[in-house]
Write a protein that holds these residues in place. Structure first.
Motif, mmCIF file in Angstrom:
data_model
loop_
_atom_site.group_PDB
_atom_site.id
_atom_site.type_symbol
_atom_site.label_atom_id
_atom_site.label_comp_id
_atom_site.label_asym_id
_atom_site.label_seq_id
_atom_site.Cartn_x
_atom_site.Cartn_y
_atom_site.Cartn_z
ATOM 1 N N ASP A 223 35.426 40.238 21.519
ATOM 2 C CA ASP A 223 35.444 38.798 21.808
ATOM 3 C C ASP A 223 34.134 38.304 22.401
ATOM 4 N N SER A 224 33.411 39.209 23.050
ATOM 5 C CA SER A 224 32.168 38.789 23.694
ATOM 6 C C SER A 224 31.380 40.043 24.068
ATOM 7 N N VAL A 225 30.210 39.808 24.618
ATOM 8 C CA VAL A 225 29.516 40.900 25.301
ATOM 9 C C VAL A 225 30.236 41.040 26.643
ATOM 10 N N TYR A 226 30.443 42.238 27.075
ATOM 11 C CA TYR A 226 31.051 42.475 28.389
ATOM 12 C C TYR A 226 29.973 42.967 29.358
ATOM 13 N N VAL A 227 30.253 42.858 30.644
ATOM 14 C CA VAL A 227 29.236 43.263 31.626
ATOM 15 C C VAL A 227 28.992 44.766 31.613
ATOM 16 N N VAL A 228 29.890 45.483 30.971
ATOM 17 C CA VAL A 228 29.741 46.930 30.870
ATOM 18 C C VAL A 228 30.387 47.358 29.548
ATOM 19 N N ASN A 229 29.958 48.479 29.002
ATOM 20 C CA ASN A 229 30.513 48.962 27.729
ATOM 21 C C ASN A 229 32.050 49.051 27.813
ATOM 22 N N PRO A 230 32.775 48.326 26.953
ATOM 23 C CA PRO A 230 34.239 48.333 27.043
ATOM 24 C C PRO A 230 34.862 49.684 26.680
ATOM 25 N N ASN A 231 34.054 50.603 26.147
ATOM 26 C CA ASN A 231 34.593 51.945 25.884
ATOM 27 C C ASN A 231 34.652 52.775 27.166
ATOM 28 N N LEU A 232 34.038 52.251 28.204
ATOM 29 C CA LEU A 232 33.969 52.985 29.468
ATOM 30 C C LEU A 232 35.002 52.459 30.465
ATOM 31 N N ILE A 233 35.154 51.149 30.480
ATOM 32 C CA ILE A 233 36.097 50.519 31.412
ATOM 33 C C ILE A 233 36.955 49.554 30.613
ATOM 34 N N ASP A 234 38.270 49.656 30.801
ATOM 35 C CA ASP A 234 39.169 48.771 30.056
ATOM 36 C C ASP A 234 39.044 47.342 30.547
ATOM 37 N N ASP A 235 38.954 46.422 29.593
ATOM 38 C CA ASP A 235 38.975 45.003 29.897
ATOM 39 C C ASP A 235 37.974 44.599 30.987
ATOM 40 N N PRO A 236 36.709 44.925 30.788
ATOM 41 C CA PRO A 236 35.729 44.526 31.809
ATOM 42 C C PRO A 236 35.471 43.029 31.764
ATOM 43 N N LYS A 237 34.724 42.530 32.723
ATOM 44 C CA LYS A 237 34.438 41.081 32.764
ATOM 45 C C LYS A 237 33.599 40.665 31.560
ATOM 46 N N LYS A 238 33.885 39.449 31.073
ATOM 47 C CA LYS A 238 33.151 38.943 29.912
ATOM 48 C C LYS A 238 31.869 38.249 30.355
ATOM 49 N N VAL A 239 30.894 38.252 29.465
ATOM 50 C CA VAL A 239 29.662 37.500 29.715
ATOM 51 C C VAL A 239 29.726 36.260 28.824
ATOM 52 N N THR A 240 29.718 35.083 29.423
ATOM 53 C CA THR A 240 29.779 33.878 28.584
ATOM 54 C C THR A 240 28.384 33.426 28.168
ATOM 55 N N GLU A 241 27.425 33.659 29.073
ATOM 56 C CA GLU A 241 26.063 33.221 28.795
ATOM 57 C C GLU A 241 25.095 34.242 29.391
ATOM 58 N N ILE A 242 24.049 34.556 28.639
ATOM 59 C CA ILE A 242 23.100 35.563 29.110
ATOM 60 C C ILE A 242 21.723 35.182 28.563
ATOM 61 N N THR A 243 20.665 35.534 29.274
ATOM 62 C CA THR A 243 19.327 35.155 28.765
ATOM 63 C C THR A 243 18.815 36.232 27.796
ATOM 64 N N TYR A 244 17.826 35.811 26.987
ATOM 65 C CA TYR A 244 17.206 36.759 26.053
ATOM 66 C C TYR A 244 16.704 37.980 26.810
ATOM 67 N N ARG A 245 16.041 37.712 27.959
ATOM 68 C CA ARG A 245 15.446 38.822 28.709
ATOM 69 C C ARG A 245 16.509 39.810 29.170
ATOM 70 N N GLU A 246 17.622 39.258 29.683
ATOM 71 C CA GLU A 246 18.693 40.139 30.161
ATOM 72 C C GLU A 246 19.271 40.957 29.003
#
Ligand SMILES: Nc1ncnc2c1ncn2[C@@H]1O[C@H](COP(=O)(O)OP(=O)(O)O)[C@@H](O)[C@H]1O
Ligand SMILES: N[C@@H](CC(=O)OP(=O)(O)O)C(=O)O
Length: 467
Positions: A223-246
């Protein structure tokens, strides 16, 4: 005009391809569509690109190829049949694929490998174009050579040539929906060359920049990029907006959802990128933009990637010796090695490299040369390192992020081999032993996003028993 790229999981079978075409037809601005080769249908499945690589390796080794070839044809045959395309269309598509797989004569091993690999995306683009046509759409398959996708000629690691953009820009004028195979282009000499693995993301970004798209949509299976690989932690926090650099830093260090080289073209042309889910297209996804509104949360993501090693060099009064760094890096240059990072102290410096580039023979030679030519007091190579990265625009303004991170890692009993703050101040990197990387990410997630204990995904549980 929007450029939309669909990854392998979005094209894994006919059912997925139907979803892709619904998404394309739902928005008339989606006129330039980049497709990957069919990916995995389930966890244990094999991507078509991997089937093609296995085929090319067998063929080059002179081994029997029958089964390997059959596996590739079966995937497409099933897709064509399930899409309800005619037998003639299926045969025409198969004949073109067959020609590529059989055409080894006169090609070097590298060129043959790239031609075979690219056939995955190329065949898929033809199938998708035919299916859209069968639904009554004006859709055309676009050959990257005709379109002007001009790239450097380093096999399996192409880069776009700047002069390509002018011709690619004319794709804007095309009628209807253009289906463009991702992952490859052609050198000035006319040879087919692929990007590195996962490179269809790069094709999409180049095209979005060339046609000045209003957005580059990258459709995948989350559904989105998550703050951490979702294969490592179930249902991690979603990232709604992120900069190119990040995102660039996070893709580099393990966020495999988007290719690390794919941001540059979109970034340079100021095209926003939106990561979306083919299986849930109404979810807003993640926007990758130049500036984000909420830079207050200090950490935007935590990633890790293995396969690094470090060459540690110490010499008393290194800081006073003019040219030491240059001479050290020159040795690496002469061994045709690129380096990733160079954290340093007063009398010491470490050079971090990708382990896959350092053969045993090169390693011995380099260590010897550093001792003899630079009169180093100590040289040591450490293998099996992982880099764990915390990234966030907000880190620049906030005090104490390093302290929180190192305290969390210490509490999890993780030994730090190296700490490096990126010069951009949006990232901080920790070198840890590869086997401790997952535990390190989990500990950092808990510190910066936790609150409650995160649910560690089953595949990561083995690594995290002592958390
Ligand atoms: N931080 C992250 N956020 C979202 N997905 C991630 C992240 N890190 C790794 N991934 C993985 O990336 C996958 C999508 O990338 P990929 O498999 O290349 O898809 P596609 O076939 O669409 O190109 C996700 O299924 C997920 O497992
Ligand atoms: N099919 C190629 C290129 C690519 O980008 O694929 P995907 O979109 O499935 O990551 C690969 O597997 O490397």
């Amino acid at each position: 005009m929007k450029v939309a790229k669909f990854g392998g999981t979005s094209l894994a079978n006919a059912e997925q391809i139907k979803k892709v075409c619904q998404i394309v037809m739902a928005d008339r601005d989606r006129r330039l569509i980049v497709v990957s080769a069919p990916g995995k249908r389930h966890k244990e499945d094999t991507k078509v690109t991997d089937l093609l690589i296995a085929y090319a390796e067998r063929s080059l080794a002179g081994e029997p190829i029958g089964e390997a070839k059959q596996a590739i044809f079966l995937r497409y045959r099933e897709i064509v049949a399930d899409l309800g395309l005619s037998a003639e269309i299926g045969q025409a598509i198969e004949a073109e694929l067959e020609e590529v797989l059989a055409n080894k004569a006169g090609l070097s091993a590298d060129r043959f490998m790239d031609a075979v690999k690219a056939a995955g995306e190329d065949t898929c683009a033809k199938v998708v174009a035919r299916y859209l046509q069968s639904l009554g759409e004006v859709a055309t398959y676009m050959n990257p050579k005709d379109a002007g996708m001009l790239v450097t000629d380093e096999a399996s690691n192409a880069h776009i040539l700047p002069e390509a953009y002018a011709k690619l820009a004319t794709l804007r004028e095309r009628e209807g929906i253009v289906i463009f195979p991702g992952f490859f282009g052609y050198s000035r000499a006319g040879d087919l060359v692929t990007f590195s693995r996962g490179g269809s993301d790069i094709t999409g970004s180049i095209l979005a920049a060339a046609v000045q798209a209003e957005v580059y949509e990258n459709f995948t299976d989350v559904d989105s990029v998550y703050v951490v690989n979702p294969n490592l932690i179930d249902d991690p926090k979603k990232v709604t907006e992120i900069t190119y650099r990040e995102m660039r830093e996070l893709s580099y260090s393990g966020f495999s959802v988007f290719h690390e080289e794919a941001l540059i073209p979109a970034y340079q042309a100021d095209i926003p990128v939106c990561i979306k889910n083919t299986n849930n297209p109404s979810a807003p996804g993640t926007m990758i933009v130049a500036e984000r509104g909420s830079a207050t949360n200090r950490v935007s993501g935590i990633a890790s990637d293995g396969g690094f090693c470090s060459i540690y060099v110490s010499k008393y009064l290194m800081n006073r010796e003019i040219g030491f760094g240059r001479k050290l890096l020159q040795i690496l240059e002469e061994e045709e090695l690129s380096y990733e990072h160079t954290p340093s102290g007063i009398d010491n410096i470490s050079v971090i490299l990708r382990e896959r580039d350092l053969t045993e023979e090169k390693e011995q030679r380099i260590v010897e040369r550093i001792r003899q030519e630079l009169f180093a007091d100590d040289v040591a190579v450490q293998h099996s390192l992982a880099l764990v990265m915390i990234v966030g625009e907000g880190m620049r303004q906030s005090v104490g992020t390093t302290a929180r991170a190192t305290t969390a890692l210490a509490a999890a009993k993780i030994n730090l081999e190296m700490i490096n703050q990126g010069s951009s101040e949006v990232s901080m990197m920790f070198g840890v032993k590869a086997e401790e990387a997952d535990r390190a990410v989990i500990a950092l997630y808990q510190e910066f996003f936790g609150g409650e204990e995160p649910v560690v995904s089953s595949s990561a549980q083995a690594a995290s028993v002592s958390v």
